[in-house]
Write an enzyme that holds these catalytic residues in place. Structure first.
Site, PDB file in Angstrom:
ATOM      1  N   GLU A  89       0.823  -1.227   0.000  1.00 56.73           N
ATOM      2  CA  GLU A  89       0.000   0.000   0.000  1.00 56.73           C
ATOM      3  C   GLU A  89       0.851   1.268   0.000  1.00 56.73           C
ATOM      4  O   GLU A  89       0.382   2.331   0.410  1.00 56.73           O
ATOM      5  CB  GLU A  89      -0.964   0.002   1.196  1.00 56.73           C
ATOM      6  CG  GLU A  89      -1.979  -1.117   1.207  1.00 56.73           C
ATOM      7  CD  GLU A  89      -3.014  -1.040   0.077  1.00 56.73           C
ATOM      8  OE1 GLU A  89      -2.920  -0.142  -0.776  1.00 56.73           O
ATOM      9  OE2 GLU A  89      -3.897  -1.910   0.054  1.00 56.73           O
ATOM     10  N   HIS A 108      -2.421   2.148   8.499  1.00 55.12           N
ATOM     11  CA  HIS A 108      -3.498   1.436   7.799  1.00 55.12           C
ATOM     12  C   HIS A 108      -3.682   0.102   8.499  1.00 55.12           C
ATOM     13  O   HIS A 108      -2.709  -0.599   8.770  1.00 55.12           O
ATOM     14  CB  HIS A 108      -3.128   1.224   6.329  1.00 55.12           C
ATOM     15  CG  HIS A 108      -3.967   0.176   5.654  1.00 55.12           C
ATOM     16  ND1 HIS A 108      -5.341   0.278   5.591  1.00 55.12           N
ATOM     17  CD2 HIS A 108      -3.646  -0.995   5.059  1.00 55.12           C
ATOM     18  CE1 HIS A 108      -5.820  -0.789   4.960  1.00 55.12           C
ATOM     19  NE2 HIS A 108      -4.815  -1.582   4.637  1.00 55.12           N
ATOM     20  N   HIS A 110      -6.580  -3.415   9.320  1.00 54.30           N
ATOM     21  CA  HIS A 110      -7.838  -4.146   9.116  1.00 54.30           C
ATOM     22  C   HIS A 110      -8.455  -4.376  10.497  1.00 54.30           C
ATOM     23  O   HIS A 110      -8.749  -5.506  10.874  1.00 54.30           O
ATOM     24  CB  HIS A 110      -7.594  -5.475   8.405  1.00 54.30           C
ATOM     25  CG  HIS A 110      -6.916  -5.344   7.081  1.00 54.30           C
ATOM     26  ND1 HIS A 110      -6.522  -6.429   6.335  1.00 54.30           N
ATOM     27  CD2 HIS A 110      -6.572  -4.247   6.352  1.00 54.30           C
ATOM     28  CE1 HIS A 110      -5.950  -5.997   5.200  1.00 54.30           C
ATOM     29  NE2 HIS A 110      -5.969  -4.685   5.198  1.00 54.30           N
ATOM     30  N   TYR A 129     -19.947  12.759  19.812  1.00 54.00           N
ATOM     31  CA  TYR A 129     -19.242  14.014  19.503  1.00 54.00           C
ATOM     32  C   TYR A 129     -17.773  13.802  19.127  1.00 54.00           C
ATOM     33  O   TYR A 129     -17.173  14.625  18.434  1.00 54.00           O
ATOM     34  CB  TYR A 129     -19.372  15.002  20.664  1.00 54.00           C
ATOM     35  CG  TYR A 129     -18.460  14.741  21.833  1.00 54.00           C
ATOM     36  CD1 TYR A 129     -18.847  13.908  22.881  1.00 54.00           C
ATOM     37  CD2 TYR A 129     -17.191  15.332  21.897  1.00 54.00           C
ATOM     38  CE1 TYR A 129     -18.001  13.666  23.949  1.00 54.00           C
ATOM     39  CE2 TYR A 129     -16.348  15.098  22.969  1.00 54.00           C
ATOM     40  CZ  TYR A 129     -16.753  14.263  23.989  1.00 54.00           C
ATOM     41  OH  TYR A 129     -15.913  14.022  25.041  1.00 54.00           O
ATOM     42  N   HIS A 171     -12.456  -3.471   3.287  1.00 50.05           N
ATOM     43  CA  HIS A 171     -11.005  -3.568   3.462  1.00 50.05           C
ATOM     44  C   HIS A 171     -10.580  -3.193   4.885  1.00 50.05           C
ATOM     45  O   HIS A 171     -10.145  -4.066   5.631  1.00 50.05           O
ATOM     46  CB  HIS A 171     -10.337  -2.660   2.414  1.00 50.05           C
ATOM     47  CG  HIS A 171      -8.859  -2.758   2.352  1.00 50.05           C
ATOM     48  ND1 HIS A 171      -8.122  -2.377   1.256  1.00 50.05           N
ATOM     49  CD2 HIS A 171      -7.946  -3.161   3.274  1.00 50.05           C
ATOM     50  CE1 HIS A 171      -6.836  -2.578   1.489  1.00 50.05           C
ATOM     51  NE2 HIS A 171      -6.709  -3.049   2.708  1.00 50.05           N
ATOM     52  N   TYR A 224      -9.329  24.231  21.795  1.00 49.36           N
ATOM     53  CA  TYR A 224      -8.578  23.534  22.826  1.00 49.36           C
ATOM     54  C   TYR A 224      -7.479  22.644  22.248  1.00 49.36           C
ATOM     55  O   TYR A 224      -6.560  22.251  22.974  1.00 49.36           O
ATOM     56  CB  TYR A 224      -9.517  22.681  23.687  1.00 49.36           C
ATOM     57  CG  TYR A 224     -10.453  23.492  24.507  1.00 49.36           C
ATOM     58  CD1 TYR A 224      -9.990  24.515  25.326  1.00 49.36           C
ATOM     59  CD2 TYR A 224     -11.827  23.233  24.487  1.00 49.36           C
ATOM     60  CE1 TYR A 224     -10.867  25.261  26.081  1.00 49.36           C
ATOM     61  CE2 TYR A 224     -12.696  23.978  25.253  1.00 49.36           C
ATOM     62  CZ  TYR A 224     -12.215  24.992  26.045  1.00 49.36           C
ATOM     63  OH  TYR A 224     -13.082  25.722  26.794  1.00 49.36           O
TER      64      TYR A 224
HETATM   65 ZN   LIG Z   1      -5.005  -3.467   3.807  1.00 46.19          ZN
END
Ligand SMILES: [Zn+2]
Length: 229
Positions: A89, A108, A110, A129, A171, A224
């Protein structure tokens, strides 16, 4: 730009020091410890000064078997230097760094609850929130594209517009922060929110916060810099 990292490593004109390599590996292992990643799924990177683009975890190696020297240096053109090829990736990471100057580190994963929502292709609405922590009143789900492709990268960059997290359809998730510790904290917060949304969906559709209520939260976060509970 090539669709794949070069088969033969061509070194970018920059390197990463041992401390940064160790910090990246520590982050990858912490992702596993926090339940965000299992096995060799998921990856992490940290921005490097140009002409290198990033230091990124290697392709297909579980974090527990990685060493700091196994992290790969990747240039913006996809050329890389390392003992192992960079994560599949790497394009996703490169394009996020290019599109979002405040991205200093990207994770990244899963992660189970984020991925469950991503498989339903759900944008996460303002059910809580803390969604505002990620830049707005929703966290989007990027359209589906095959892993490791430019199409997936394009979809993620679009979904991250004015956000620091998104889901990837069928994914997982992507989160970025100022640096590795910040990105890790946000990723854990995001997976927690995904679990909370998943759980509340079991009870039926949640009551959502209004546009005005979320605008007030976003304004307070801006003042803040971090939530006060
Ligand atoms: Zn992945």
């Amino acid at each position: 730009m090539s669709a794949e990292a070069s088969a033969q490593p061509t070194p970018p004109d920059a390197d990463a020091g041992p401390e940064l390599r160790a910090a990246l590996l520590d982050t990858m292992r912490a992702m596993g410890g926090a339940g965000l990643n299992v096995g060799s799924a998921g990856n992490a990177s940290v921005r490097l000064p140009s002409p290198a683009c990033m230091l990124i975890t290697p392709s297909g190696l579980p974090a527990e078997r990685c060493r700091p020297e196994d992290m790969a240096v990747v240039g913006a053109d996809g050329n890389w230097r390392g003992l192992f090829a960079p994560s599949s990736e790497w394009q996703l990471h490169r394009d996020i760094y290019a599109a979002f100057p405040d991205a200093g580190a990207i994770l990244h994963a899963h992660a189970p609850f984020a991925t469950a929502l991503a498989c339903q292709r759900l944008d996460i609405p303002p059910f809580h929130y803390m969604i505002a922590r990620f830049g707005g009143s929703t966290v989007r789900c990027a359209r589906y594209a095959t892993f490791g492709t430019q199409a997936l990268s394009d979809a993620a960059v679009a979904a991250l517009h004015q956000r620091s997290a998104c889901l990837l359809a069928n994914h997982g998730m992507v989160v970025f922060g100022r640096e590795l510790q910040h990105a890790l904290a946000l990723a854990i917060e995001f997976e927690t929110l995904c679990e909370q949304y998943w759980r509340t969906l079991q009870l039926g559709p949640p009551v959502l916060l209004s546009t005005e209520e979320m605008a007030e939260v976003i304004e307070r976060f801006r003042w803040y810099g971090k939530p006060r509970g």
